[in-house]
Design an enzyme around this catalytic site. Sequence first.
Site, PDB file in Angstrom:
ATOM      1  N   GLU A  65       7.754  -2.470  24.166  1.00 30.49           N
ATOM      2  CA  GLU A  65       8.909  -1.160  24.853  1.00 30.49           C
ATOM      3  C   GLU A  65      10.194  -1.766  24.568  1.00 30.49           C
ATOM      4  O   GLU A  65      11.173  -0.802  24.767  1.00 30.49           O
ATOM      5  CB  GLU A  65       8.232  -0.433  26.553  1.00 30.49           C
ATOM      6  CG  GLU A  65       7.132  -0.194  26.962  1.00 30.49           C
ATOM      7  CD  GLU A  65       5.855  -1.333  26.754  1.00 30.49           C
ATOM      8  OE1 GLU A  65       5.153  -0.842  27.498  1.00 30.49           O
ATOM      9  OE2 GLU A  65       6.091  -3.144  26.244  1.00 30.49           O
ATOM     10  N   CYS A  92       4.074  -3.399  31.398  1.00 25.97           N
ATOM     11  CA  CYS A  92       4.023  -4.319  32.729  1.00 25.97           C
ATOM     12  C   CYS A  92       4.606  -4.526  33.705  1.00 25.97           C
ATOM     13  O   CYS A  92       5.787  -3.499  33.603  1.00 25.97           O
ATOM     14  CB  CYS A  92       3.809  -6.103  32.045  1.00 25.97           C
ATOM     15  SG  CYS A  92       5.512  -6.133  30.789  1.00 25.97           S
ATOM     16  N   THR A 212     -24.775 -30.420  12.715  1.00 24.85           N
ATOM     17  CA  THR A 212     -23.739 -30.058  11.418  1.00 24.85           C
ATOM     18  C   THR A 212     -22.862 -30.863  11.661  1.00 24.85           C
ATOM     19  O   THR A 212     -22.371 -31.406  10.352  1.00 24.85           O
ATOM     20  CB  THR A 212     -23.653 -28.562  11.683  1.00 24.85           C
ATOM     21  OG1 THR A 212     -24.403 -27.299  11.936  1.00 24.85           O
ATOM     22  CG2 THR A 212     -22.180 -28.435  11.064  1.00 24.85           C
TER      23      THR A 212
END
Length: 333
Positions: A65, A92, A212
């Site tokens: 904004e 906000c 792994t």
Amino acid sequence: MVQIYEKMEKSQTLTDEKFMRRCIQLAACGRNLSRPNPMVGCVIVAGGRILGEGYHVRCGEGHAEVNAFASVSADDEKLLPEATLYVSLEPCSHHGKTPPCSDLIVRKGVRRVVVGCIDPFAEVQGRGVKRLRDAGIEVVVGVLEKECRHLNRRFFTFHEKNRPYIILKWAQTADGYLDDCGNPLAISTPFTKMLVHKLRAEEDAIVVGRVTWEREHPQLNVREWAGKNPVRFVIRGEGAMMEAENECRTIEELFERCREQQLQSLIVEGGRETLQSFLDKNLWDEIRVEKALNLQPSTLNPQPSTLSPKIPETATAFRREQFDGNTIVCYHS
């Protein structure tokens, strides 16, 4: 008269959706730099003409904004009282690294605000919309809500489910194996390997299991793509000796680390037991499977190869691509 109103409402809806799509398009430009903040786009319109637009470029800097208002020319400032501001995520209402955008919108005096979706962040959650309405501004919420939420699905998952957005990823042979009789198998092509590194650059964290890690010592970085390396984790298992800072014993401990570091997305790269542990707990949002159509493990070695996990019945394929003889299929829950 009713038909006239219905036509007007339909026309307004189409207009709102048109400019909200532009907001979403703008928001996506902040994909890599806005994290952990959400991607947000904003467009200011008067008389069918865009007066200004912007997006949240970088965390800690101006919100969408703010950037949209900054792009409005001095000559067009006088049009703001008749303008509609479109924004993909609720403005906000709290003081963070930047002042509240809802207060800025009120000061600028726009007459109408169209919001894509409500912000799930605890400091907002409808307060931004309330601030605007209390100031007498008309507010419409939920225009292209599904699309706006999808854009920020990592942010929404993190705040609503208290865990990162999870992508399970593996590569398998044509007949569904992850390795060749327990030995690592090069399944990805140079190009699809580059795509893996691109994926890593787009997500916050990555994890593999103990086997792994000890067998392959993967780098888990983005050396074949431009971008930031994901934070690397290893799940050792219950009762295991911890050797490094980013090792975890359980998935729950991993999630706790992600919350502490604001890591909103996680790639799970293996091995099979680690992938299966996430599947068993239904902890996944996307699955990405690369299959080498012309590759099969050896049939001469008596030691069995490792079968890949099964795709859950609830999974839906949403993308299928083919590169260099390999097929990549992506699923969502």
